[in-house]
Design a protein around this motif. Structure first.
Motif, PDB file in Angstrom:
ATOM      1  N   TYR A  62      44.327  12.400 -28.188  1.00 48.05           N
ATOM      2  CA  TYR A  62      43.027  12.022 -28.424  1.00 48.05           C
ATOM      3  C   TYR A  62      42.302  13.586 -28.144  1.00 48.05           C
ATOM      4  N   SER A  63      41.379  13.964 -28.862  1.00 47.49           N
ATOM      5  CA  SER A  63      40.440  15.170 -28.578  1.00 47.49           C
ATOM      6  C   SER A  63      39.007  14.793 -28.944  1.00 47.49           C
ATOM      7  N   GLU A  64      37.843  15.346 -28.264  1.00 47.66           N
ATOM      8  CA  GLU A  64      36.872  15.028 -28.522  1.00 47.66           C
ATOM      9  C   GLU A  64      35.931  16.579 -28.052  1.00 47.66           C
ATOM     10  N   PHE A  65      34.983  16.951 -29.138  1.00 47.86           N
ATOM     11  CA  PHE A  65      34.573  18.181 -29.017  1.00 47.86           C
ATOM     12  C   PHE A  65      33.171  18.270 -29.138  1.00 47.86           C
ATOM     13  N   THR A  66      32.423  19.071 -28.305  1.00 49.49           N
ATOM     14  CA  THR A  66      30.961  19.106 -28.413  1.00 49.49           C
ATOM     15  C   THR A  66      30.685  20.627 -28.024  1.00 49.49           C
ATOM     16  N   GLN A  67      29.628  21.196 -28.385  1.00 52.28           N
ATOM     17  CA  GLN A  67      29.284  22.844 -28.272  1.00 52.28           C
ATOM     18  C   GLN A  67      29.825  23.625 -29.368  1.00 52.28           C
ATOM     19  N   PHE A  68      30.942  23.109 -29.800  1.00 52.73           N
ATOM     20  CA  PHE A  68      31.732  23.801 -30.855  1.00 52.73           C
ATOM     21  C   PHE A  68      31.463  23.451 -32.138  1.00 52.73           C
ATOM     22  N   TYR A  69      30.120  23.831 -32.501  1.00 50.65           N
ATOM     23  CA  TYR A  69      29.634  23.356 -33.939  1.00 50.65           C
ATOM     24  C   TYR A  69      30.279  24.216 -34.861  1.00 50.65           C
ATOM     25  N   GLU A  70      30.949  25.086 -34.715  1.00 50.23           N
ATOM     26  CA  GLU A  70      31.588  25.808 -35.660  1.00 50.23           C
ATOM     27  C   GLU A  70      32.731  25.209 -35.991  1.00 50.23           C
ATOM     28  N   LEU A  71      33.213  23.973 -35.464  1.00 53.08           N
ATOM     29  CA  LEU A  71      34.446  23.286 -35.900  1.00 53.08           C
ATOM     30  C   LEU A  71      34.053  21.824 -36.317  1.00 53.08           C
ATOM     31  N   ASP A  72      33.473  22.044 -37.572  1.00 54.70           N
ATOM     32  CA  ASP A  72      33.027  21.140 -38.506  1.00 54.70           C
ATOM     33  C   ASP A  72      34.237  20.254 -39.188  1.00 54.70           C
ATOM     34  N   ARG A  73      35.326  20.870 -39.567  1.00 50.80           N
ATOM     35  CA  ARG A  73      36.377  20.241 -40.098  1.00 50.80           C
ATOM     36  C   ARG A  73      37.397  20.030 -39.158  1.00 50.80           C
ATOM     37  N   GLU A  74      38.346  19.197 -39.536  1.00 53.89           N
ATOM     38  CA  GLU A  74      39.289  18.394 -38.569  1.00 53.89           C
ATOM     39  C   GLU A  74      40.382  19.486 -38.756  1.00 53.89           C
TER      40      GLU A  74
END
Length: 762
Positions: free
Chosen positions: A116-128
């Motif tokens: 499992y992975s969860e991202f925030t702050q990395f708005y550039e990573l919109d796509r999976e």
């Protein structure tokens, strides 16, 4: 500082002290404070570095606590083992990462597969797909051994803080079930938050320094802090600047202080300069100018102006100077009295006589003067004592004062007096003179002193040109000289002796001789010296002639003795030497001639001739062997040693020596050998009676034999007749000098004579 004014010296002294004070600040105080400020800035920089390191260390510790809380947890362990499906739903929400301040959280199983992975702050990573790529890129940093680690890595999205920890049960038992990875993006927001905590602006850049580096400039300490000091692995460094507050403040303070001191010093200097100028220098210069004015006016009555309202040292100095001027005035009065008065008779002295003539009115027509000289005054002092001599002088001074009426009397020498009276004639002065002689004789008889006599000169000066001290004394001296020469005890007037005075004639001759030397009135004539068989002109003798502008030709027999007596013969001889060598040098070389010149006794004794000879020979290049120096026989007696030294010096130079006028003096034949002569010139008196006088014939024949035996070259002077020449040729091989061949002739005629008579030219 010689020659500088006191004001300037004071100005320089104050300026030097200010410069020294500033120098102490610059080279002693300033370095001390600068060094202290640098140390304080270093301490502040160290504190800032520690603060930054502490902020990042605290952040790392916070992440580590979060990481441990989530990785050492049975629920998480079960989750990565696929045994807790509600883990994410129960524990992970939309604001979980934001609350933790974490950019990403990734759960990996034992095979390092993403559970499992969860991202925030990395708005550039919109796509999976982008998230998967980014995740796979980070997974490779995960330690395969599962050991926890912290690092800072660079990614396509900038540097990130990477932290991993094995996922285990809450009690720590069993094998790790996977790995939990936390990612913190190091972006502008992160750096702003960290800067706020560290209280300094931070920036991050790829690693360029392997260790802590501090670069200094005038304003900042620029720090490069590698993050390896905080994290296990980091190829990045923090950059921040610490303002050098203490250093810049100190520099500013010192520069401002220096400028202030400079302005203050300059102001102080100008203020002191103005104050000293107004209070001291200006007043001193006023005193100096007044002293200069007093000196210029030469008025001993002038004084420095005083200011009673200013009672200070300068005023005291002015008062002291006035007291000195008072003393000098008094001393001057006493000195003038002593200078213009005779201490014995209290009569005016010679200086007073000079002063009297200076102040004589221009309207004066004639002046009667009388000079009195005591005869044999020294003998009177020696015979009767100086007291009696002084008494005689005092008595005589009183008689002069009695007779002078409106005239002027003075003592001008030890035994000399003068009486001056305008308008008195020679006859009136004669009466006074006779009365003075009578008075002195009568006084002497009373004192037991017989035969006291006076030599008195009288003159009457008429016309302004004669109204001078110098003219008066010169004329009186001439008359007194004649009176003494006439046997003393004489009363003579200038009018009586002016036409027949030998002394005046001698003075006139001296004056004319000096004038002749200065104005080139002398001329040289040359008389040939001939070798008869075969006929050849062997040399010439230089003879001086004087053509006086007014008197015409003056015989050498007249002016040469006067020149000897007056000491002018050395100057005349030097002129003859230089002129003769200059005029004859060309003929001497062309016609193979020697030059013969005469020297006097004075020239021999004062060495003037030798000095002039060496100088002239060196300057002209005249061959010394062509020069013959003639010494008259009368110079030999009584000066043999000096003459020998003189001849030796001439022979050292290479000059030949002739004994002139042999037979007219008193020298013996023994001198011929001791003097080392080269030539003897037989005087013409031996030739006059030839061939008639048997005694002269025998004497001359004997002289020829003697000189030839001694090896001396002979010159016979005064040969005028053929029979005289025949006798000389019969008994000798002598050279001939006389009118038979030529009288003395000037240099231009000598040239013609040589051209006509010399058969062989060199």
């Amino acid at each position: 500082m010689v020659g500088l004014r006191v004001q300037t010296k004071l100005f320089i002294a104050i300026a030097v002290n200010i410069v020294l004070f500033i120098g102490v600040i610059l080279f002693v105080i300033k370095p001390y404070f600068v060094e202290k400020s640098i140390e304080q800035d270093r301490a502040m920089t160290r504190d800032q570095i520690e603060s930054v390191s502490e902020v990042f260390a605290n952040h790392r510790l916070m992440l580590e606590r979060i990481l441990v809380d989530w990785s050492v947890w049975t629920n998480a362990y079960d989750f990565v083992q696929n045994q807790n499906e509600t883990f994410i739903e129960n524990n992970m929400g939309e604001e979980t990462l934001e609350n933790f301040g974490v950019g990403a959280m990734i759960f990996l199983d034992r095979d390092r597969e993403v559970v499992y992975s969860e991202f925030t702050q990395f708005y550039e990573l919109d796509r999976e797909e982008d998230k998967e790529t980014f995740t796979n890129d980070l997974i490779r940093y995960v330690n395969s051994s599962g050991i926890k680690q912290s690092a800072v890595y660079g990614t396509d999205f900038g540097p990130v803080v990477f932290m991993s920890h094995p996922i285990v049960k809450s009690d720590g038992t069993g094998e790790p079930g996977g790995t939990l990875v936390l990612i913190q993006k190091i972006g502008p927001d992160f750096m702003a938050a960290m800067s706020a905590q560290a209280k300094t602006k931070l920036s991050i850049s790829p690693l360029s320094h392997r260790q802590l580096t501090v670069d200094l400039d005038n304003q900042f300490a620029r720090v490069s802090l590698p993050l390896q000091s905080v994290y296990q692995d980091a190829n990045w460094e923090l950059n921040f600047s610490v303002k050098r507050t203490y250093y810049t403040n100190t520099q500013t303070m010192l520069e401002t202080g220096m400028l202030g001191l400079l302005v203050l010093g300059l102001g102080l200097l100008l203020t002191l300069f103005w104050t000293v100028n107004q209070i001291v220098t200006k007043r001193l210069m006023g005193i100096v100018n007044q002293l200069k004015w007093i000196t210029k006016e030469r008025n001993s009555r002038l004084r420095i102006r005083l200011h009673p309202n200013q009672q200070d040292e300068i005023e005291e100095m002015a008062i002291s100077m006035n007291e000195v001027l008072d003393a000098l005035q008094q001393t001057q009065k006493e000195s003038l009295t002593r200078a213009f008065r005779d201490s014995l008779t209290r009569l005016p002295n010679r200086l007073a006589v000079e002063e009297m003539f200076v102040s004589l009115p221009d309207t004066t027509r004639s002046i009667g003067v009388m000079g009195i000289d005591f005869d044999n005054f020294r003998r009177i002092n020696d015979q009767f004592g100086q007291r009696m001599g002084d008494a005689m002088l005092t008595f005589f001074a009183s008689r002069l004062m009695f007779y002078k009426e409106d005239g002027f009397v003075a003592r001008i020498g030890a035994d000399e007096f003068i009486l001056i009276h305008p308008e008195w004639t020679t006859e009136e002065l004669m009466i006074i003179a006779n009365q003075l002689v009578k008075d002195l004789r009568e006084w002497g008889l009373k004192q037991g002193m017989n035969h006291l006599t006076l030599s008195i000169s009288i003159d009457e000066l008429t016309g302004p040109t004669h109204h001078s001290y110098e003219v008066m004394m010169a004329r009186l001296d001439v008359v007194l000289h004649e009176a003494k020469a006439s046997g003393k005890d004489q009363i003579l007037s200038y009018q009586e002796i002016k036409d027949g005075s030998h002394y005046l004639q001698a003075l006139e001759m001296e004056r004319d001789l000096r004038h002749a030397l200065r104005h080139d009135e002398f001329e040289l004539y040359y008389q040939p010296i001939v070798s008869p068989q075969p006929f050849q002109v062997r040399g010439v003798e230089a003879l001086i002639r004087w053509h006086h502008p007014q008197k015409g030709f003056v015989s050498p027999g007249v002016f040469i003795p006067v020149a000897e007596q007056l000491g002018l013969i050395s100057d005349v001889g030097r002129w003859v030497l230089v002129r003769a060598i200059t005029e004859i040098q060309e003929y001497a070389e062309r016609f193979d001639l020697f030059l013969s010149i005469n020297v006097s006794k004075r020239q021999i004794l004062d060495d003037s001739f030798l000095e002039a000879l060496e100088e002239t020979l060196a300057k002209t290049g005249f061959p010394p062997h062509r020069l013959h120096v003639e010494i008259t026989e009368s110079e030999v007696g009584g000066n043999v040693y000096e003459l020998q030294q003189f001849i030796q010096a001439l022979k050292t130079i290479g000059v030949k020596i002739s004994l002139d006028d042999f037979g007219v003096g008193t020298s013996s034949l023994s001198y011929l050998q001791s003097l080392r002569l080269d030539i003897v010139k037989i005087d013409q008196n031996f030739v006059k009676g030839i061939p008639e006088n048997k005694f002269d014939r025998a004497l001359l024949e004997g002289l020829y034999q003697t000189f030839q035996t001694l090896g001396l070259e002979i010159v016979t002077e005064g040969v005028e007749r053929p029979e005289q020449l025949a006798f000389v040729l019969e008994y000798s091989g002598s050279l001939i000098q006389g009118y038979h061949y030529s009288k003395p002739i000037p240099v231009n005629q000598l040239h013609l004579y040589l051209r006509k008579t010399v058969m062989t030219q060199i």
